[in-house]
Enzyme design. Structure first.
Site, PDB file in Angstrom:
ATOM      1  N   SER A   8       0.856  -1.200   0.000  1.00  0.00           N
ATOM      2  CA  SER A   8       0.000   0.000   0.000  1.00  0.00           C
ATOM      3  C   SER A   8       0.887   1.244   0.000  1.00  0.00           C
ATOM      4  O   SER A   8       2.085   1.159   0.311  1.00  0.00           O
ATOM      5  CB  SER A   8      -0.848  -0.035   1.281  1.00  0.00           C
ATOM      6  OG  SER A   8      -1.425   1.223   1.548  1.00  0.00           O
ATOM      7  N   TYR A  41      -3.744  -0.355  10.109  1.00  0.00           N
ATOM      8  CA  TYR A  41      -3.598  -0.679   8.681  1.00  0.00           C
ATOM      9  C   TYR A  41      -2.166  -0.400   8.222  1.00  0.00           C
ATOM     10  O   TYR A  41      -1.534  -1.225   7.557  1.00  0.00           O
ATOM     11  CB  TYR A  41      -4.593   0.141   7.871  1.00  0.00           C
ATOM     12  CG  TYR A  41      -4.609  -0.176   6.385  1.00  0.00           C
ATOM     13  CD1 TYR A  41      -5.257  -1.302   5.901  1.00  0.00           C
ATOM     14  CD2 TYR A  41      -3.982   0.664   5.465  1.00  0.00           C
ATOM     15  CE1 TYR A  41      -5.281  -1.582   4.535  1.00  0.00           C
ATOM     16  CE2 TYR A  41      -4.010   0.395   4.104  1.00  0.00           C
ATOM     17  CZ  TYR A  41      -4.661  -0.733   3.648  1.00  0.00           C
ATOM     18  OH  TYR A  41      -4.679  -1.013   2.299  1.00  0.00           O
TER      19      TYR A  41
HETATM   20  P1  NAD Z   1     -12.049  -5.004  -1.123  1.00  0.00           P
HETATM   21  O1  NAD Z   1     -12.701  -4.708   0.172  1.00  0.00           O
HETATM   22  O2  NAD Z   1     -12.860  -4.990  -2.351  1.00  0.00           O
HETATM   23  O3  NAD Z   1     -11.272  -6.383  -1.062  1.00  0.00           O
HETATM   24  C1  NAD Z   1     -10.875  -7.018   0.120  1.00  0.00           C
HETATM   25  C2  NAD Z   1     -11.475  -8.399   0.110  1.00  0.00           C
HETATM   26  O4  NAD Z   1     -11.025  -9.125   1.252  1.00  0.00           O
HETATM   27  C3  NAD Z   1     -13.002  -8.371   0.145  1.00  0.00           C
HETATM   28  O5  NAD Z   1     -13.510  -9.192  -0.886  1.00  0.00           O
HETATM   29  C4  NAD Z   1     -13.317  -8.938   1.508  1.00  0.00           C
HETATM   30  O6  NAD Z   1     -14.545  -9.629   1.546  1.00  0.00           O
HETATM   31  C5  NAD Z   1     -12.134  -9.869   1.713  1.00  0.00           C
HETATM   32  N1  NAD Z   1     -11.985 -10.271   3.116  1.00  0.00           N
HETATM   33  C6  NAD Z   1     -11.993  -9.462   4.193  1.00  0.00           C
HETATM   34  N2  NAD Z   1     -11.915 -10.206   5.311  1.00  0.00           N
HETATM   35  C7  NAD Z   1     -11.843 -11.509   4.916  1.00  0.00           C
HETATM   36  C8  NAD Z   1     -11.773 -12.738   5.610  1.00  0.00           C
HETATM   37  N3  NAD Z   1     -11.750 -12.779   6.935  1.00  0.00           N
HETATM   38  N4  NAD Z   1     -11.729 -13.883   4.893  1.00  0.00           N
HETATM   39  C9  NAD Z   1     -11.763 -13.841   3.540  1.00  0.00           C
HETATM   40  N5  NAD Z   1     -11.841 -12.703   2.826  1.00  0.00           N
HETATM   41  C10 NAD Z   1     -11.886 -11.550   3.516  1.00  0.00           C
HETATM   42  O7  NAD Z   1     -10.864  -3.934  -1.228  1.00  0.00           O
HETATM   43  P2  NAD Z   1      -9.565  -3.924  -2.157  1.00  0.00           P
HETATM   44  O8  NAD Z   1      -9.190  -2.512  -2.267  1.00  0.00           O
HETATM   45  O9  NAD Z   1      -9.760  -4.718  -3.372  1.00  0.00           O
HETATM   46  O10 NAD Z   1      -8.490  -4.638  -1.222  1.00  0.00           O
HETATM   47  C11 NAD Z   1      -7.641  -5.664  -1.665  1.00  0.00           C
HETATM   48  C12 NAD Z   1      -6.243  -5.447  -1.105  1.00  0.00           C
HETATM   49  O11 NAD Z   1      -5.689  -4.295  -1.724  1.00  0.00           O
HETATM   50  C13 NAD Z   1      -6.222  -5.194   0.394  1.00  0.00           C
HETATM   51  O12 NAD Z   1      -5.099  -5.846   0.949  1.00  0.00           O
HETATM   52  C14 NAD Z   1      -6.017  -3.705   0.485  1.00  0.00           C
HETATM   53  O13 NAD Z   1      -5.386  -3.342   1.678  1.00  0.00           O
HETATM   54  C15 NAD Z   1      -5.136  -3.480  -0.715  1.00  0.00           C
HETATM   55  N6  NAD Z   1      -5.047  -2.102  -1.198  1.00  0.00           N
HETATM   56  C16 NAD Z   1      -6.122  -1.504  -1.795  1.00  0.00           C
HETATM   57  C17 NAD Z   1      -5.982  -0.222  -2.280  1.00  0.00           C
HETATM   58  C18 NAD Z   1      -7.104   0.497  -2.994  1.00  0.00           C
HETATM   59  O14 NAD Z   1      -6.941   1.650  -3.385  1.00  0.00           O
HETATM   60  N7  NAD Z   1      -8.254  -0.117  -3.190  1.00  0.00           N
HETATM   61  C19 NAD Z   1      -4.772   0.476  -2.146  1.00  0.00           C
HETATM   62  C20 NAD Z   1      -3.704  -0.164  -1.515  1.00  0.00           C
HETATM   63  C21 NAD Z   1      -3.856  -1.447  -1.062  1.00  0.00           C
END
Ligand code: NAD
Length: 252
Positions: free
Chosen positions: A144, A157
């Site tokens: 991130s 986080y």
């Molecule tokens: P998102 O919320 O769409 O995806 C996260 C997924 O993890 C969801 O589908 C959620 O249901 C699942 N999840 C949460 N707890 C869980 C559990 N206990 N068991 C199984 N699944 C579980 O959001 P995203 O942005 O796609 O996040 C994906 C990754 O990307 C994360 O690690 C997030 O920190 C990282 N990230 C996202 C961004 C962004 O801008 N969206 C930026 C940097 C990092």
């Protein structure tokens, strides 16, 4: 000619019911991989599987909650069932509770650090022995901007994402000699459920876009190239790296 093909490879993607994980699962499938999609929400999981099958690729649903670490060995075994092995693991499941310091509890801290930092390691460790036998494997973590920058309400986080960067290097040190590389993608801002609070605020979004060199925030399709590259034989000599996919946000 570099080999970007994933034909014959099997990937496991966590957090595959939405956002980044779902998009990455599709990208891997389009590059030829069979994909096991892990998620908790049955309806979304089936939708994500159908989306991949619609592009004539193979996908299987693995309905599971990652929060129970004791279940990870069983989960890894279940993940091998649909296509016989796992060559590529993408640890995309994650959470961000955005709590101010005073609101963080022992429980919310543990939940965040468990899902974002412990699970990627303990799940990967279960899959490593079979990858070692094949002499080839890929672990892709999701870091991130908060792996190296402090954002408001990002204590737990940020700690987990700082940790995932170092975990990525340490996993690379442990396993790369066996042909298993470990790298992390560090996205900028992408529209997902996790960033919904940010996307509700157009002014904030404009400011974030202005902080990139390219001048816009991420689109999910921006993930495809790097995901496939890091999963493919083309990246055989790249390991232990945190690669920013952020339109130049961290370059400025
Ligand atoms: P998102 O919320 O769409 O995806 C996260 C997924 O993890 C969801 O589908 C959620 O249901 C699942 N999840 C949460 N707890 C869980 C559990 N206990 N068991 C199984 N699944 C579980 O959001 P995203 O942005 O796609 O996040 C994906 C990754 O990307 C994360 O690690 C997030 O920190 C990282 N990230 C996202 C961004 C962004 O801008 N969206 C930026 C940097 C990092």
């Amino acid at each position: 000619m570099a080999d970007f093909s994933l034909t014959g490879k099997v990937a496991l993607v966590t957090g595959a019911t939405s956002g980044i994980g779902r998009r990455q699962a599709l990208a891997l499938a389009q590059a030829g991989a069979a994909v096991v999609l892990l998620g908790r929400r049955e309806a979304q999981l089936q939708e994500a599987v159908a989306e991949i099958e619609a592009v004539k690729a193979r996908a299987a649903a693995l309905s599971a909650d990652l929060s129970d670490r004791d279940q990870l060995p069983k989960l890894a075994e279940r993940a091998m069932v649909p296509f016989g092995s796992i060559d590529i693991l993408i640890n995309a499941a994650g959470m961000n509770l955005r709590q101010p310091a005073v609101e963080i509890t022992l429980e919310s801290w543990d939940m965040t650090l468990n899902l974002n930092l412990a699970v990627p390691f303990f799940l990967a460790r279960e899959l490593i022995p079979a990858m070692e036998v094949n002499g080839w494997g890929r672990i892709i973590n999701i870091a991130s901007l908060q792996s190296s920058r402090a954002f408001p309400n990002g204590l737990a986080y940020g700690a987990s994402k700082g940790g995932i960067s170092q975990l990525t290097r340490a996993m690379a040190e442990a396993w790369s000699r066996h042909g298993i590389t470990c790298n992390a993608i560090a996205p900028g801002f992408f529209p997902t459920e996790l960033t919904a609070p940010v996307y509700k605020d157009p002014d904030q979004l404009d400011k974030l876009a202005a902080q990139t060199a390219i001048g816009r925030n991420g689109e999910l399709s921006d993930l495809d190239g790097l995901t496939v590259f890091l999963a493919s034989p083309a990246s055989d000599y790249i390991t232990g790296q945190i690669i920013h996919l952020d339109g130049g946000f961290t370059a400025k």
